[in-house]
Write a protein that holds these residues in place. Structure first.
Motif, PDB file in Angstrom:
ATOM      1  N   LYS A 106       0.821  -1.205   0.000  1.00 35.00           N
ATOM      2  CA  LYS A 106       0.000   0.000   0.000  1.00 35.00           C
ATOM      3  C   LYS A 106       0.860   1.261   0.000  1.00 35.00           C
ATOM      4  N   SER A 107       1.866   1.277   0.902  1.00 34.36           N
ATOM      5  CA  SER A 107       2.694   2.477   0.985  1.00 34.36           C
ATOM      6  C   SER A 107       3.518   2.630  -0.297  1.00 34.36           C
ATOM      7  N   LYS A 108       3.916   1.507  -0.882  1.00 38.59           N
ATOM      8  CA  LYS A 108       4.682   1.565  -2.126  1.00 38.59           C
ATOM      9  C   LYS A 108       3.824   2.148  -3.246  1.00 38.59           C
ATOM     10  N   GLN A 109       2.571   1.702  -3.300  1.00 33.84           N
ATOM     11  CA  GLN A 109       1.677   2.215  -4.329  1.00 33.84           C
ATOM     12  C   GLN A 109       1.486   3.728  -4.160  1.00 33.84           C
ATOM     13  N   ARG A 110       1.432   4.165  -2.918  1.00 34.26           N
ATOM     14  CA  ARG A 110       1.266   5.594  -2.652  1.00 34.26           C
ATOM     15  C   ARG A 110       2.436   6.386  -3.242  1.00 34.26           C
ATOM     16  N   VAL A 111       3.649   5.860  -3.038  1.00 35.42           N
ATOM     17  CA  VAL A 111       4.835   6.533  -3.568  1.00 35.42           C
ATOM     18  C   VAL A 111       4.811   6.539  -5.091  1.00 35.42           C
ATOM     19  N   ILE A 112       4.416   5.403  -5.670  1.00 35.77           N
ATOM     20  CA  ILE A 112       4.331   5.350  -7.135  1.00 35.77           C
ATOM     21  C   ILE A 112       3.331   6.377  -7.635  1.00 35.77           C
ATOM     22  N   ASN A 113       2.210   6.499  -6.922  1.00 39.66           N
ATOM     23  CA  ASN A 113       1.218   7.501  -7.312  1.00 39.66           C
ATOM     24  C   ASN A 113       1.787   8.911  -7.243  1.00 39.66           C
ATOM     25  N   LEU A 114       2.555   9.171  -6.191  1.00 33.67           N
ATOM     26  CA  LEU A 114       3.166  10.501  -6.066  1.00 33.67           C
ATOM     27  C   LEU A 114       4.093  10.771  -7.243  1.00 33.67           C
ATOM     28  N   LEU A 115       4.929   9.794  -7.577  1.00 34.74           N
ATOM     29  CA  LEU A 115       5.866   9.965  -8.690  1.00 34.74           C
ATOM     30  C   LEU A 115       5.116  10.190  -9.997  1.00 34.74           C
ATOM     31  N   ASN A 116       4.049   9.412 -10.190  1.00 25.19           N
ATOM     32  CA  ASN A 116       3.241   9.584 -11.398  1.00 25.19           C
ATOM     33  C   ASN A 116       2.615  10.969 -11.448  1.00 25.19           C
ATOM     34  N   ALA A 117       2.098  11.394 -10.294  1.00 24.09           N
ATOM     35  CA  ALA A 117       1.352  12.649 -10.259  1.00 24.09           C
ATOM     36  C   ALA A 117       2.267  13.846 -10.494  1.00 24.09           C
ATOM     37  N   TYR A 118       3.520  13.735 -10.103  1.00 23.40           N
ATOM     38  CA  TYR A 118       4.376  14.909 -10.185  1.00 23.40           C
ATOM     39  C   TYR A 118       5.463  14.787 -11.246  1.00 23.40           C
ATOM     40  N   GLY A 119       5.073  14.230 -12.390  1.00 24.79           N
ATOM     41  CA  GLY A 119       5.903  14.319 -13.583  1.00 24.79           C
ATOM     42  C   GLY A 119       7.129  13.428 -13.606  1.00 24.79           C
TER      43      GLY A 119
END
Ligand SMILES: Nc1ncnc2c1ncn2[C@@H]1O[C@H](COP(=O)(O)OP(=O)(O)OP(=O)(O)O)[C@@H](O)[C@H]1O
Ligand SMILES: [Mg+2]
Lengths: 249, 264
Positions: A106-119
Motif C-alpha cells: 500500500k505504501s509503495k503504491q502511494r509513492v508510485i502515485n506521487l511519482l506519477n502525479a508529479y511528472g
C-alpha cells in the motif's frame, strides 16, 4: 487553532577545541497546521541548526519544543538531494519507508502515485544520473513525502538550481505541499522566494541568532508563487525584510 | 542525415585504425624482443648459461609439462594464494567493519595499524619460520601478514569516506547504525571492495612467493629458488614466465568479478 509546533526559547551552542559558538539564542515561534513558514537570516546565523534540532539530528542546549500531537512525524528535505546513485528513483523514494519498517504494497503504491502525479512517471525505474537538477530535487521531495510526515522541513531546497528551474520548481513544490496538505518550514536565502511561498516569514538576526521579526504575509490575489511576485504588497515586504536583514558588505 | 552518417563512418574508421595500430605495436614489441633475445643467444653474443634463451625456455616448459611436475607446483602456489587471499579478505572486511562501528577503538588502534602497515613484512620472515615452522603454514602466515593489514586499512578508509550527506539523510529518517551501514556505507563502497580484491590478490601472491622462496618444497617460488641454487637459469626464467602468466589469469578473474559488481 492550536499550533502544531511550538518552539520556546530554543538555544544551541556548539563546542569544539577552539571554543564555543552560540548559533541560536532564545528563539521562539509557533507553527500552525498546514501553514507554510519561511526562515530567513544572514549567512551562518543558525537556520540549518534550527531545522536539525527540530528533526533530532542535533541536540539542543536549552529551550522547549512541543508538538501538538504525539509522535509527530517530521520529514527533512536536505539542501543536497543525496540521491543514492545505486538505487532507482523509486527505490530512492522508498528508503524512508524501508528504514521505518513501513514498506508494504500500500505504501509503495502511494509513492508510485506521487511519482506519477508529479511528472516522474517515465523515470521510476531510471537511475538518478539520468535526471536534471530540478527533477532530482522533486524526487528528493517525494522521498521526504513518502513517509507521510506531519511537518516538512526544507533546507534551501532550490539553492543549487539555476534561476528559471528554481522559479518553476518552487511553483511545483508549493503545489505538491498544498495538495498533500502538509505543514512546511523552509529555510531560504532568497527573500522573493520566501515572500511568494509563505504564509509567515521569521526573520533572524546575525549570530547568535534570535527572532528579529515575524511577518504575516498578506497578499491581495494570492495564488501561485510565480504569480504572487506580481502582487502590489510584494515589493513592500521585500523592502522591509531587506532592511531587517541589515546586510553590510 | 547523410553528412552525419559519413562523418560517423569516418569516426568509426579512425577508431578502428587507431586500435589496429596499437595492437600491432603491442605484438611487435614482444616479437622483436623474443627474436632479438634468441638471435643474441644463437650468435653467442650473450651467455645462455646466464641469460637462457626463448627456445631453451620453451624446451624447459615442455619438459616440465611432460613430467606433470609443473602442474603440481602451479597448483600449490595458486592454492596458497587463494587461501590467503580469502582469509585476508574476510579478516579485512570484519576488522574494518568493527573499526567503523566503534570509532574509539579505531582511534586507539590507529598508530599500531600505521606502524604494522609501514613495516616491510619480509623482515619478519625468519621470525615466522621459527614460530610457525618451515611449512605451508608459515607461507600462508607470511602472505596474510602482507595482505591483511592493507586490506583492513583500505576498506576502513573507504567506509570512513562514505559521503556524509548520505548518512545525514538516513539519520533524518532515524536510521539505526546497522541500517546506515548496510544501506549507505556498503553500497557506496562497491568500488573500494573491488580495488581491494585486486590489491589483495597481488599482495597474497607476493607473500606466497616470498614464503616459498624462504621455506617451501613446492610451488613456483620453490621452483625459482631451486633453479637458482642448481644454477639452472632456464628453469628460473621458465618459472618466472609461468608465474607471470598465473598472476595475470588471477587478476583477470578478479576483473571479471569487478564487471559483475560494478554493473548496478
Ligand atoms: N557541527 C558544528 N560544529 C560547530 N559549529 C557549527 C556546527 N554546525 C554549525 N556550526 C556553526 O553554527 C553556525 C550556524 O550554522 P548553520 O549551518 O545553522 O547556519 P545557516 O544559517 O544554516 O548558514 P547558511 O546560511 O550558510 O546555510 C555557523 O557559524 C557554523 O559555523
Ligand atoms: Mg544552512
Amino acid at each position: 487553532m492550536l499550533p502544531i509546533l511550538k518552539v520556546d526559547n530554543l538555544s544551541k551552542t556548539y563546542h569544539d577545541m577552539d571554543g564555543s559558538v552560540t548559533a541560536v539564542l532564545d528563539v521562539s515561534f509557533e507553527v500552525k497546521d498546514k501553514e507554510f513558514i519561511s526562515i530567513v537570516g544572514p549567512s551562518g546565523c543558525g537556520k540549518s541548526t534550527i531545522l536539525s534540532i527540530l528533526s533530532n539530528l542535533e541536540t539542543k542546549s536549552s529551550g522547549k519544543i512541543t508538538f501538538s500531537k504525539e509522535n509527530c512525524l517530521l520529514g527533512y528535505m536536505l539542501q543536497k538531494d543525496s540521491l543514492f546513485p545505486w538505487r532507482t528513483i523509486l527505490d530512492n523514494c522508498l528508503i524512508g519507508l524501508e528504514i521505518n519498517g513501513k514498506l508494504n504494497a500500500k505504501s509503495k503504491q502511494r509513492v508510485i502515485n506521487l511519482l506519477n502525479a508529479y511528472g516522474l512517471k517515465d523515470f521510476i525505474d531510471k537511475y538518478p544520473d539520468s535526471l536534471s537538477g530540478g527533477m532530482r530535487q522533486r524526487v528528493a521531495l517525494i522521498r521526504t513525502l513518502a513517509i507521510d510526515p506531519d511537518i516538512l522541513l526544507l533546507d534551501e531546497p532550490f539553492s543549487a538550481l539555476d534561476y528559471q528551474t528554481r522559479l518553476a520548481l518552487s511553483d511545483d513544490v508549493y503545489k505538491i505541499i498544498k495538495q498533500e496538505g502538509k505543514t512546511a518550514i523552509m529555510v531560504t536565502h532568497d527573500l522573493a522566494e520566501a515572500i511568494s511561498l509563505s504564509d509567515r516569514i521569521i526573520v533572524l538576526t546575525k549570530r547568535p541568532s534570535c527572532v528579529k521579526k515575524i511577518y504575516d504575509i498578506k497578499l491581495t490575489d494570492k495564488s501561485t508563487p510565480i504569480h504572487n511576485r506580481q502582487c502590489k504588497e510584494f515589493s513592500i515586504y521585500y523592502d522591509k525584510i531587506w532592511r531587517d536583514l541589515d546586510v553590510h558588505l | 542525415m547523410s553528412i552525419y552518417n559519413s562523418e560517423h563512418e569516418k569516426f568509426l574508421k579512425k577508431r578502428k585504425r587507431d586500435k589496429r595500430i596499437i595492437c600491432f605495436f603491442q605484438i611487435a614489441i614482444i616479437v622483436v624482443f623474443l627474436i632479438g633475445w634468441e638471435l643474441l643467444a644463437r650468435t653467442k653474443l650473450i651467455n645462455t648459461f646466464l641469460t637462457s634463451s626463448p627456445s631453451n625456455v620453451i624446451m624447459t616448459i615442455i619438459k616440465l609439462h611432460s613430467t606433470h611436475e609443473l602442474y603440481n607446483h602451479i597448483f600449490v602456489t595458486v592454492y596458497e594464494t587463494f587461501l590467503s587471499f580469502s582469509i585476508a579478505t574476510i579478516i579485512g572486511l570484519v576488522v574494518a567493519t568493527i573499526l567503523w562501528w566503534f570509532p574509539k577503538l579505531a582511534k586507539i588502534l590507529d598508530p599500531y595499524l600505521t606502524i604494522i602497515n609501514s613495516l616491510p613484512k619480509v623482515a619478519l620472515g625468519p621470525l615466522i619460520i621459527i614460530w610457525v615452522g618451515a611449512s605451508i603454514n608459515s607461507i600462508i602466515f607470511m602472505a596474510l601478514l602482507i595482505s591483511t593489514i592493507i586490506t583492513i586499512i583500505n576498506i576502513y578508509n573507504g567506509f570512513m569516506a562514505t559521503e556524509s550527506n548520505f548518512i545525514t539523510l538516513l539519520k533524518s529518517f532515524k536510521a539505526l547504525k546497522r541500517q546506515i551501514f548496510f544501506k549507505a556505507v556498503v553500497p557506496s563502497n562497491r568500488l573500494t571492495f573491488v580495488n581491494c580484491l585486486k590489491i589483495n590478490i597481488s599482495m597474497s601472491l607476493i607473500g606466497v612467493i616470498m614464503g616459498e622462496l624462504l621455506v617451501s618444497k613446492q610451488g613456483l617460488g620453490y621452483l625459482i629458488m631451486y633453479g637458482s641454487q642448481v644454477f639452472n637459469i632456464d628453469l628460473v626464467i621458465s618459472s618466472v614466465f609461468i608465474l607471470g602468466l598465473v598472476s595475470y589469469i588471477m587478476y583477470y578473474v578478479i576483473s571479471l568479478i569487478e564487471k559483475k559488481l560494478i554493473n548496478k
